[in-house]
Design an enzyme around this catalytic site. Structure first.
Site, PDB file in Angstrom:
ATOM      1  N   GLY A   1       0.829  -1.194   0.000  1.00 32.25           N
ATOM      2  CA  GLY A   1       0.000   0.000   0.000  1.00 32.25           C
ATOM      3  C   GLY A   1       0.863   1.242   0.000  1.00 32.25           C
ATOM      4  O   GLY A   1       2.078   1.181  -0.187  1.00 32.25           O
TER       5      GLY A   1
ATOM      6  N   TYR B   1       2.807  10.035   2.291  1.00 30.08           N
ATOM      7  CA  TYR B   1       4.180  10.168   2.764  1.00 30.08           C
ATOM      8  C   TYR B   1       5.066   8.958   2.500  1.00 30.08           C
ATOM      9  O   TYR B   1       6.279   9.022   2.723  1.00 30.08           O
ATOM     10  CB  TYR B   1       4.190  10.467   4.273  1.00 30.08           C
ATOM     11  CG  TYR B   1       3.411  11.705   4.644  1.00 30.08           C
ATOM     12  CD1 TYR B   1       3.856  12.972   4.286  1.00 30.08           C
ATOM     13  CD2 TYR B   1       2.210  11.602   5.344  1.00 30.08           C
ATOM     14  CE1 TYR B   1       3.144  14.116   4.619  1.00 30.08           C
ATOM     15  CE2 TYR B   1       1.481  12.741   5.684  1.00 30.08           C
ATOM     16  CZ  TYR B   1       1.952  13.996   5.326  1.00 30.08           C
ATOM     17  OH  TYR B   1       1.236  15.115   5.653  1.00 30.08           O
TER      18      TYR B   1
ATOM     19  N   LYS C   1       9.100   0.290   4.548  1.00 34.90           N
ATOM     20  CA  LYS C   1       8.359   1.533   4.370  1.00 34.90           C
ATOM     21  C   LYS C   1       9.295   2.552   3.739  1.00 34.90           C
ATOM     22  O   LYS C   1      10.188   3.084   4.406  1.00 34.90           O
ATOM     23  CB  LYS C   1       7.826   2.039   5.712  1.00 34.90           C
ATOM     24  CG  LYS C   1       7.037   3.336   5.624  1.00 34.90           C
ATOM     25  CD  LYS C   1       6.548   3.776   7.001  1.00 34.90           C
ATOM     26  CE  LYS C   1       5.769   5.085   6.922  1.00 34.90           C
ATOM     27  NZ  LYS C   1       5.301   5.522   8.258  1.00 34.90           N
TER      28      LYS C   1
ATOM     29  N   ASP D   1      -2.765   9.568  14.627  1.00 35.73           N
ATOM     30  CA  ASP D   1      -3.393   9.030  13.414  1.00 35.73           C
ATOM     31  C   ASP D   1      -3.907   7.610  13.647  1.00 35.73           C
ATOM     32  O   ASP D   1      -3.708   6.720  12.818  1.00 35.73           O
ATOM     33  CB  ASP D   1      -2.422   9.061  12.237  1.00 35.73           C
ATOM     34  CG  ASP D   1      -3.126   8.926  10.886  1.00 35.73           C
ATOM     35  OD1 ASP D   1      -4.354   9.127  10.833  1.00 35.73           O
ATOM     36  OD2 ASP D   1      -2.455   8.615   9.884  1.00 35.73           O
TER      37      ASP D   1
END
Length: 341
Positions: free
Chosen positions: A39, A43, A61, A149
């Site tokens: 995904g 950012y 990431k 978040d």
């Protein structure tokens, strides 16, 4: 000022929270191979990877070009939270020779997507996963950090192993009393009222609002409980459930000016009882004990919300605490807080 852990960072001192002076020791990316894309967002791009040295699965990431202080902040937060319960583990930080691409290597979680999971959760599942999430947040908050978040996309659940991990610390920040923070954080359906009205002196409690929104989605079997089309509509959706009297009282208590060009936001709404959202398909999940916990999380006034620690002590989690062998508690009841032996 937060009513808990307000001095967490002051007690630890600048080396703990001053990420601008944090020096990252970068590794070479050669050790890790990308397997598939998982995904991505504004950012970062996220991939499943393999550690070629030990064969372990991992998550890579890849951070999109952003200000260096944001990379330092996320890395510092993850380093500080090493070993935290139910928080994703940072394995390595790598940078390519050009110094353009920076990546965080974290543990892999065999996650089930939220839209496939939330309708399958049993009452026991919800208690277990909520307890794990709240345990993570209490540890995080006690270390002076706001996640900012919390949402289903940042809560990885390995349903087969009943393991939860709180991920994506790119918006996390260190909490200091009487400090103004950016309100453009969080994701719309999980934004707390303080973010939606532009109140900058928020604290850890915004994470509890977001958790409450996730919890409401679980027990009422709605993919997103408050589903606004934009920030104004999001606030309107909340007001139509919690009522405008408590919203007005919240604004007055904190001296928050609020004006809107949207007529509906200036209307008057009576609070809707949580029982109005109970139906034949969710009644076994949205029982009185569950609703009592939800009501204590979703409050306009941040000081009225349960803290993460207080929430874990609610009687709703009595059986979960017994299973975990953490303490003896009385058998869970349908409302109120547990009595500890």
């Amino acid at each position: 000022m937060s009513r808990v852990y307000a001095d967490a960072n002051a007690l630890r001192g600048k080396p703990w929270y001053d990420y601008n002076k944090f020096r990252i020791e970068w590794s070479s990316p050669d050790r890790y191979e990308i397997v598939r894309r998982l995904g991505g967002g504004r950012y970062s791009e996220v991939f499943e990877g393999t550690d070629t040295v030990n064969g372990d699965r991992c998550v890579i990431k890849v951070l999109k070009p952003v200000a260096s202080h944001k990379i330092k902040r996320e890395t510092k937060v993850l380093r500080n939270l090493a070993g935290a319960p139910n928080v994703i583990s940072l394995i390595d930080v790598v940078r390519d020779p050009s110094r353009v691409y920076h990546s965080l290597i974290t543990e892999y979680v065999d996650n089930t997507e939220w839209n496939q999971l939330y309708t399958r959760l049993t009452d026991a599942d919800i208690r277990r996963y909520m307890f794990q999430l709240l345990t993570a947040l209490d540890f995080v908050h006690s270390n002076g950090i706001m996640h900012r978040d919390v949402k289903p996309g940042n809560v990885m659940i390995d349903h087969q192993r009943q393991k939860l991990r709180l991920i994506d610390w790119g918006l996390a920040e260190f909490y200091h009393p009487d400090t103004e923070y950016h309100v453009r954080v969080g994701s719309r359906h999980y934004k707390s009222p303080e973010l939606l009205v532009g109140y900058k002196r928020y604290d850890y409690s915004l994470d509890l609002w977001a958790t409450g929104c996730m919890y409401a989605a679980m027990i009422f079997r709605k993919q997103h409980f408050f589903r606004g089309a934009d920030n104004d509509d999001q606030l309107l959706k909340i007001m139509k459930v919690l009522g405008t009297a408590k919203f007005d009282a919240y604004l007055a208590a904190y001296g928050i000016p609020f004006e809107s060009d949207i007529e509906d936001l200036l209307g008057s709404y009576q609070p809707r009882p949580w029982t109005k959202f109970v139906n034949s398909e969710n009644a076994h999940l949205a029982h009185s004990g569950a609703i009592d916990l939800l009501d204590r999380l979703l409050r306009f006034d941040p000081k009225e919300r349960l803290t993460a620690k207080e929430a874990t002590m609610h009687s709703y989690f009595g059986t979960v605490r017994v299973e975990g062998g953490q303490s003896k508690v009385e058998a869970h009841s349908d409302s109120g807080f547990a009595s500890m032996d």
